[in-house]
Design a protein around this motif. Structure first.
Motif, PDB file in Angstrom:
ATOM      1  N   GLN B  65       0.813  -1.215   0.000  1.00  0.00           N
ATOM      2  CA  GLN B  65       0.000   0.000   0.000  1.00  0.00           C
ATOM      3  C   GLN B  65       0.851   1.271   0.000  1.00  0.00           C
ATOM      4  OE1 GLN B  65      -3.489   0.193  -0.058  1.00  0.00           O
ATOM      5  NE2 GLN B  65      -3.019   2.340  -0.406  1.00  0.00           N
ATOM      6  N   SER B  66       1.888   1.306   0.863  1.00  0.00           N
ATOM      7  CA  SER B  66       2.704   2.519   0.961  1.00  0.00           C
ATOM      8  C   SER B  66       3.404   2.819  -0.354  1.00  0.00           C
ATOM      9  CB  SER B  66       3.756   2.351   2.054  1.00  0.00           C
ATOM     10  OG  SER B  66       3.132   2.233   3.289  1.00  0.00           O
ATOM     11  N   PHE B  67       3.833   1.742  -1.054  1.00  0.00           N
ATOM     12  CA  PHE B  67       4.532   1.976  -2.323  1.00  0.00           C
ATOM     13  C   PHE B  67       3.559   2.487  -3.372  1.00  0.00           C
ATOM     14  CE2 PHE B  67       6.817  -1.233   0.054  1.00  0.00           C
ATOM     15  CZ  PHE B  67       8.050  -0.637   0.136  1.00  0.00           C
ATOM     16  N   ALA B  68       2.327   1.963  -3.335  1.00  0.00           N
ATOM     17  CA  ALA B  68       1.309   2.460  -4.257  1.00  0.00           C
ATOM     18  C   ALA B  68       1.023   3.926  -3.980  1.00  0.00           C
ATOM     19  CB  ALA B  68       0.036   1.628  -4.114  1.00  0.00           C
ATOM     20  N   ASP B  69       0.921   4.283  -2.690  1.00  0.00           N
ATOM     21  CA  ASP B  69       0.696   5.681  -2.328  1.00  0.00           C
ATOM     22  C   ASP B  69       1.851   6.542  -2.804  1.00  0.00           C
ATOM     23  OD1 ASP B  69      -1.658   5.140  -1.168  1.00  0.00           O
ATOM     24  OD2 ASP B  69      -0.911   5.104   0.900  1.00  0.00           O
ATOM     25  N   GLY B  70       3.079   6.024  -2.602  1.00  0.00           N
ATOM     26  CA  GLY B  70       4.259   6.774  -3.028  1.00  0.00           C
ATOM     27  C   GLY B  70       4.238   7.023  -4.521  1.00  0.00           C
ATOM     28  N   LEU B  71       3.891   6.007  -5.276  1.00  0.00           N
ATOM     29  CA  LEU B  71       3.856   6.142  -6.739  1.00  0.00           C
ATOM     30  C   LEU B  71       2.790   7.158  -7.155  1.00  0.00           C
ATOM     31  CD1 LEU B  71       5.273   4.815  -9.141  1.00  0.00           C
ATOM     32  CD2 LEU B  71       3.251   3.382  -9.402  1.00  0.00           C
ATOM     33  N   LYS B  72       1.642   7.070  -6.502  1.00  0.00           N
ATOM     34  CA  LYS B  72       0.559   8.001  -6.815  1.00  0.00           C
ATOM     35  C   LYS B  72       1.006   9.440  -6.569  1.00  0.00           C
ATOM     36  CE  LYS B  72      -2.475   9.270  -3.907  1.00  0.00           C
ATOM     37  NZ  LYS B  72      -3.427   9.213  -2.817  1.00  0.00           N
ATOM     38  N   VAL B  73       1.601   9.647  -5.402  1.00  0.00           N
ATOM     39  CA  VAL B  73       2.030  10.994  -5.027  1.00  0.00           C
ATOM     40  C   VAL B  73       3.105  11.493  -5.982  1.00  0.00           C
ATOM     41  CG1 VAL B  73       3.484  12.062  -3.277  1.00  0.00           C
ATOM     42  CG2 VAL B  73       1.355  11.046  -2.613  1.00  0.00           C
ATOM     43  N   PHE B  74       3.979  10.556  -6.403  1.00  0.00           N
ATOM     44  CA  PHE B  74       5.079  10.918  -7.290  1.00  0.00           C
ATOM     45  C   PHE B  74       4.558  11.420  -8.635  1.00  0.00           C
ATOM     46  CE2 PHE B  74       8.541   9.757 -10.229  1.00  0.00           C
ATOM     47  CZ  PHE B  74       9.552  10.484  -9.625  1.00  0.00           C
ATOM     48  N   LEU B  75       3.438  10.841  -9.086  1.00  0.00           N
ATOM     49  CA  LEU B  75       2.915  11.197 -10.398  1.00  0.00           C
ATOM     50  C   LEU B  75       2.029  12.447 -10.354  1.00  0.00           C
ATOM     51  CD1 LEU B  75       2.083   7.645 -11.692  1.00  0.00           C
ATOM     52  CD2 LEU B  75       3.980   9.104 -12.354  1.00  0.00           C
ATOM     53  N   GLN B  76       1.764  12.949  -9.143  1.00  0.00           N
ATOM     54  CA  GLN B  76       0.906  14.135  -9.065  1.00  0.00           C
ATOM     55  C   GLN B  76       1.673  15.395  -9.429  1.00  0.00           C
ATOM     56  OE1 GLN B  76      -0.474  13.806  -5.095  1.00  0.00           O
ATOM     57  NE2 GLN B  76      -2.453  12.953  -5.697  1.00  0.00           N
ATOM     58  N   THR B 241      -1.225  22.071   4.591  1.00  0.00           N
ATOM     59  CA  THR B 241      -2.440  22.347   3.822  1.00  0.00           C
ATOM     60  C   THR B 241      -2.149  22.665   2.364  1.00  0.00           C
ATOM     61  OG1 THR B 241      -3.424  23.217   5.828  1.00  0.00           O
ATOM     62  CG2 THR B 241      -4.532  23.739   3.784  1.00  0.00           C
ATOM     63  N   GLU B 242      -1.148  23.504   2.108  1.00  0.00           N
ATOM     64  CA  GLU B 242      -0.914  23.965   0.746  1.00  0.00           C
ATOM     65  C   GLU B 242      -0.005  23.022  -0.042  1.00  0.00           C
ATOM     66  OE1 GLU B 242      -2.485  26.506  -0.333  1.00  0.00           O
ATOM     67  OE2 GLU B 242      -3.255  27.259   1.581  1.00  0.00           O
ATOM     68  N   TYR B 243       0.432  21.939   0.580  1.00  0.00           N
ATOM     69  CA  TYR B 243       1.412  21.083  -0.094  1.00  0.00           C
ATOM     70  C   TYR B 243       0.736  19.957  -0.862  1.00  0.00           C
ATOM     71  CZ  TYR B 243       5.337  23.362   2.046  1.00  0.00           C
ATOM     72  OH  TYR B 243       6.283  24.284   2.374  1.00  0.00           O
ATOM     73  N   SER B 244       1.377  19.573  -1.950  1.00  0.00           N
ATOM     74  CA  SER B 244       0.856  18.471  -2.748  1.00  0.00           C
ATOM     75  C   SER B 244       2.037  17.672  -3.271  1.00  0.00           C
ATOM     76  CB  SER B 244       0.049  19.017  -3.921  1.00  0.00           C
ATOM     77  OG  SER B 244       0.871  19.840  -4.700  1.00  0.00           O
ATOM     78  N   SER B 245       1.744  16.548  -3.836  1.00  0.00           N
ATOM     79  CA  SER B 245       2.752  15.757  -4.543  1.00  0.00           C
ATOM     80  C   SER B 245       3.957  15.410  -3.675  1.00  0.00           C
ATOM     81  CB  SER B 245       3.163  16.515  -5.802  1.00  0.00           C
ATOM     82  OG  SER B 245       4.178  15.826  -6.467  1.00  0.00           O
ATOM     83  N   ALA B 249       4.812  14.349   0.279  1.00  0.00           N
ATOM     84  CA  ALA B 249       5.366  13.033   0.623  1.00  0.00           C
ATOM     85  C   ALA B 249       6.610  13.174   1.492  1.00  0.00           C
ATOM     86  CB  ALA B 249       5.696  12.260  -0.647  1.00  0.00           C
ATOM     87  N   LEU B 250       7.412  14.223   1.230  1.00  0.00           N
ATOM     88  CA  LEU B 250       8.608  14.426   2.043  1.00  0.00           C
ATOM     89  C   LEU B 250       8.223  14.684   3.499  1.00  0.00           C
ATOM     90  CD1 LEU B 250      11.054  16.545  -0.120  1.00  0.00           C
ATOM     91  CD2 LEU B 250      11.183  14.154   0.474  1.00  0.00           C
ATOM     92  N   TYR B 251       7.153  15.476   3.705  1.00  0.00           N
ATOM     93  CA  TYR B 251       6.687  15.685   5.078  1.00  0.00           C
ATOM     94  C   TYR B 251       6.268  14.388   5.720  1.00  0.00           C
ATOM     95  CZ  TYR B 251       6.798  20.669   5.387  1.00  0.00           C
ATOM     96  OH  TYR B 251       7.231  21.936   5.480  1.00  0.00           O
ATOM     97  N   TRP B 252       5.550  13.610   4.933  1.00  0.00           N
ATOM     98  CA  TRP B 252       5.035  12.355   5.437  1.00  0.00           C
ATOM     99  C   TRP B 252       6.170  11.444   5.873  1.00  0.00           C
ATOM    100  CZ3 TRP B 252       1.646   8.530   2.287  1.00  0.00           C
ATOM    101  CH2 TRP B 252       0.610   8.071   3.103  1.00  0.00           C
ATOM    102  N   LEU B 253       7.148  11.284   4.975  1.00  0.00           N
ATOM    103  CA  LEU B 253       8.289  10.416   5.275  1.00  0.00           C
ATOM    104  C   LEU B 253       9.078  10.962   6.459  1.00  0.00           C
ATOM    105  CD1 LEU B 253       9.539   9.662   1.673  1.00  0.00           C
ATOM    106  CD2 LEU B 253       8.324   8.131   3.187  1.00  0.00           C
ATOM    107  N   GLY B 254       9.319  12.275   6.444  1.00  0.00           N
ATOM    108  CA  GLY B 254      10.108  12.880   7.509  1.00  0.00           C
ATOM    109  C   GLY B 254       9.447  12.695   8.856  1.00  0.00           C
ATOM    110  N   GLU B 255       8.120  12.847   8.873  1.00  0.00           N
ATOM    111  CA  GLU B 255       7.382  12.716  10.121  1.00  0.00           C
ATOM    112  C   GLU B 255       7.531  11.298  10.687  1.00  0.00           C
ATOM    113  OE1 GLU B 255       2.850  13.098  10.599  1.00  0.00           O
ATOM    114  OE2 GLU B 255       3.618  15.005   9.856  1.00  0.00           O
TER     115      GLU B 255
END
Lengths: 205, 347
Positions: B65-76, B241-245, B249-255
Motif C-alpha cells: 500500500q505505501s509503495f502504491a501511495d508513493g507512486l501516486k504521489v510521485f505522479l501528481q 495544507t498547501e502542499y501536494s505531490s 510526501a517528504l513531510y510524510w516520510l520525515g514525520e
C-alpha cells in the motif's frame, strides 16, 4: 586538505550569510540567514575540536533563540514602503554608528598588535589533553577553577529571569482559567442533584 | 569499514570517504523502506483498534500500500500557491526530511556499529531534533495562508516547550552513564539492575524519566494526542495544507522517520539498545540489531496504540503539561539523580 576546504567553506558561508542577514529586505529572510550563519559557525567550532561548544551553539541559538526570533518576526506586519521611507532620515545616524564601530575595531586591532594585551597565542597550549573529552575538560574548568564566577553568572541569570517574569506578569481577573485540581477533586454527589418536580412546576436551581 | 576499503587498495582518505558514503546509504535506504512499512503498520494497527480492516488490497495483506501511495504521489503535479514565498515553500519539506535522516548518524545499531561515534552523540541528537521545527515554521510562513500559519505558531511553541523537559530527562541519563556517547550509554546499561536486567528503565529513579520521555517524545514529534499542528478538525491539515505531490510526501516520510527516531531513542536510552532485555549469555546469540529492531517495533506499537485510543489534547492543556508538570518534575529528578550519584558513586 579536507580540513582546509571545510574551513574555507564554513568561513565563507558564515561571512556571506552574515552579510545577507543585514542586506536582506525581508526580516524573515534575515532571521533565516542568521540561522545559517549560526550553523556554519558551529561547523567551524567542530573543525577546531570544540564539539561541545558547537552542539550548544546549535541547541541554544539555532534551536531556541532563533526560533523565538522567527516567531516574533513572522507576526510582524511588514510594510516595505514604510521601511524604505525611513531610510533617508536615519541614514546619517546609521553612518555615525558605523564609523564609531569601525574606529573601535581599528583601535582594538591596533592595541592587540601593539602587544598591550596578553590573550595568548594560538600555539595549541589551550587545547585539551589527548584522551580527555571536551566536555570533561570544560566541566573540570567550570566547576573547579571558575566555580565562583560560574555560579555568580547562574545567579545573575536567575535574577534576570525572575525580573522579566515579574515585569511582564499581570494578574487578569476577567478571564476564566481551568483549575485542574478542583476539577479532578469534584465528585458526582456534589456536582449533581436528583429532583422530582411536580408536573408543570419546573425546577428551582 | 574503512579498513575493508583500504584492503581493496585505496588510500586512507578515499577509503574513509567511500566507507562513510556506504554507511550513509546503508542506514538511509533501509530506513526509507522501514518508514514505508511502518506507515503500513501504523494504518493496520489503527484500523484493528477501530475494528476496521485497514489497507488490504495492494499486494498480499495490503503490504504494498505505501509503495502504491508513493507512486501516486510521485505522479501528481506539484502545486505552488502563487502568493507563497516560492523558494522557502519548496525548501521547507526538504529541511524536514533531511533533518529526520541526519540524527540517525549517531545511533548505535550494534556494539560499535555506528556511523559517527562522536563524544557528544546525545547532544548531537538534541541539536538535530531542535532543527526539526524549522521545516514546519518555514512551511507555515511561506505558504502565506491562515491555517498553515496558525499551525506554525503552535508547532514552534510546542516543540520548544517539550525540548526543555527532554533536555533535563537526557541529563539524568547522561549523569548515570557518565558519557554523552550513545555507544557508551548502551554499554553502561548492561546488567544495570540486579546485574540481570539491561536498561535504565528498570531503575526506579529513571523509570519516571522514561515515562516522561515517551510522552514528551510524542509531543516533540507532534504525534497524536499532541498533533495540534495538524489538527484536522481545526486547521484543515495544518502546515501541510498547501502542499501536494512530492513535497507532501517528504513531510510524510520525515514525520514517520522522526517517530521511528523517537522509538529508537527510547530503546537506546532506556531499554538497552542492542542489548537483549535480560543479561543472559544465550540471549546474546541473537544479533544486536535484531534486539534493537524488536524494541523499536514495540515502541512504535505503543505510539500507534496511543494514537488510536487517546483523544487530542487541548492546546492550553498541552502547554500546562509541558511547563507546569514535566519541567518541574524533570528538574527535580536532575537534582535527585545527581544527589544520589554524588552520595553513592562519587561521595
Amino acid at each position: 586538505m579536507i580540513h582546509t576546504i571545510a574551513f574555507y567553506l564554513f568561513a565563507t558561508l558564515v561571512v556571506a550569510s552574515g552579510a545577507i542577514t543585514i542586506l536582506a529586505r525581508n526580516p524573515v529572510h534575515s532571521v533565516l540567514w542568521l540561522i545559517l550563519a549560526f550553523f556554519n559557525a558551529a561547523g567551524l567550532m567542530v573543525l577546531v575540536g570544540a564539539e561541545f561548544i558547537a552542539m550548544l551553539l546549535v541547541i541554544v541559538y539555532v534551536g531556541a533563540v532563533a526560533v523565538l526570533f522567527l516567531f516574533v518576526v513572522m507576526m510582524l506586519d511588514i510594510d516595505f514602503a514604510e521601511l524604505r521611507a525611513g531610510f533617508v532620515k536615519n541614514f546619517p545616524l546609521g553612518m555615525l554608528v558605523a564609523v564609531v564601530l569601525l574606529c573601535e575595531i581599528v583601535l582594538g586591532i591596533g592595541a592587540f598588535r601593539a602587544g598591550a594585551l596578553h590573550l595568548g597565542t594560538p600555539d595549541g597550549s589551550a587545547a585539551t589533553a589527548v584522551g580527555v573529552s571536551n566536555i570533561k575538560a570544560i566541566g573540570a574548568l567550570l566547576y573547579g577553577r571558575y566555580l565562583f564566577l560560574f555560579e555568580a553568572a547562574g545567579v545573575i541569570l536567575l535574577v534576570a529571569m525572575i525580573g522579566a517574569i515579574v515585569l511582564t506578569h499581570r494578574q487578569r481577573s476577567d478571564t476564566r482559567g481551568q483549575n485542574i485540581g478542583r476539577q479532578i477533586a469534584r465528585r458526582p454527589e456534589e456536582a449533581t442533584v436528583n429532583v422530582k418536580p411536580e408536573v408543570g412546576k419546573g425546577v428551582q436551581l | 569499514m574503512t579498513a575493508f576499503f583500504q584492503s581493496l587498495g585505496m588510500s586512507y582518505e578515499w577509503a574513509w570517504f567511500v566507507s562513510t558514503i556506504a554507511g550513509i546509504l546503508l542506514i538511509a535506504l533501509p530506513l526509507m523502506l522501514g518508514v514505508a512499512m511502518i506507515i503500513y503498520a501504523d494504518r493496520k494497527i489503527w484500523a484493528a483498534m477501530a475494528l476496521r480492516r485497514g489497507p488490504n488490497v495492494v499486494g498480499p495483506f495490503g503490504l504494498l500500500q505505501s509503495f502504491a501511495d508513493g507512486l501516486k504521489v510521485f505522479l501528481q503535479e506539484t502545486i505552488v500557491p502563487s502568493a507563497s514565498n516560492k523558494v522557502l515553500f519548496l525548501i521547507a519539506p526538504i529541511i524536514t526530511f533531511t533533518v529526520a535522516l541526519m540524527a540517525w548518524a549517531v545511533i548505535p545499531f550494534n556494539s560499535g556499529a555506528v556511523l559517527a561515534d562522536i563524544n557528544v552523540g546525545l547532544l548531537y541528537v538534541l541539536a538535530i531534533s531542535s532543527l526539526g521545527v524549522y521545516g514546519v515554521v518555514i512551511a507555515g510562513w511561506a505558504s502565506n495562508s491562515k491555517y498553515p500559519f496558525f499551525s506554525a505558531m503552535r508547532a514552534s511553541a510546542q516543540m520548544i516547550s517539550y525540548e526543555v523537559s527532554i533536555g533535563f530527562i537526557l541529563i539524568c541519563v547522561v549523569l548515570w552513564a557518565g558519557s554523552f556517547n550513545l555507544n557508551e550509554i548502551v554499554a553502561d546499561q548492561k546488567g544495570h539492575v540486579f546485574g540481570i536486567l539491561n536498561g535504565y528503565a528498570f531503575n526506579p529513579l529513571l523509570f519516571p524519566m522514561w515515562v516522561m520521555f515517551l510522552i514528551s517524545g510524542m509531543a516533540e514529534t507532534a504525534r497524536a494526542p499532541f498533533d495540534l499542528t495538524e489538527a484536522e478538525s481545526e486547521l484543515v491539515a495544518g502546515y501541510q495544507t498547501e502542499y501536494s505531490s512530492m513535497a507532501f510526501a517528504l513531510y510524510w516520510l520525515g514525520e514517520y522517520a522522526n517517530v521511528l527516531l523517537m522509538c529508537t531513542l527510547n530503546a537506546v536510552l532506556f531499554f538497552g539498545g542492542y542489548l537483549p532485555p535480560l543479561d543472559l549469555p544465550f540471549l546474546y546469540v541473537v544479533p544486536g540489531f535484531v534486539w534493537l529492531l524488536l524494541k523499536i517495533l514495540f515502541f512504535f506499537f505503543v505510539f500507534s496504540w496511543v494514537k488510536a485510543t487517546v483523544p487530542r489534547y487541548r492546546y492550553d492543556q498541552l502547554m500546562r503539561l509541558g511547563w507546569k508538570v514535566f519541567l518541574p518534575v524533570s528538574l527535580g529528578f536532575v537534582v535527585l539523580v545527581s544527589g544520589y550519584l554524588m552520595f553513592t558513586r562519587y561521595g
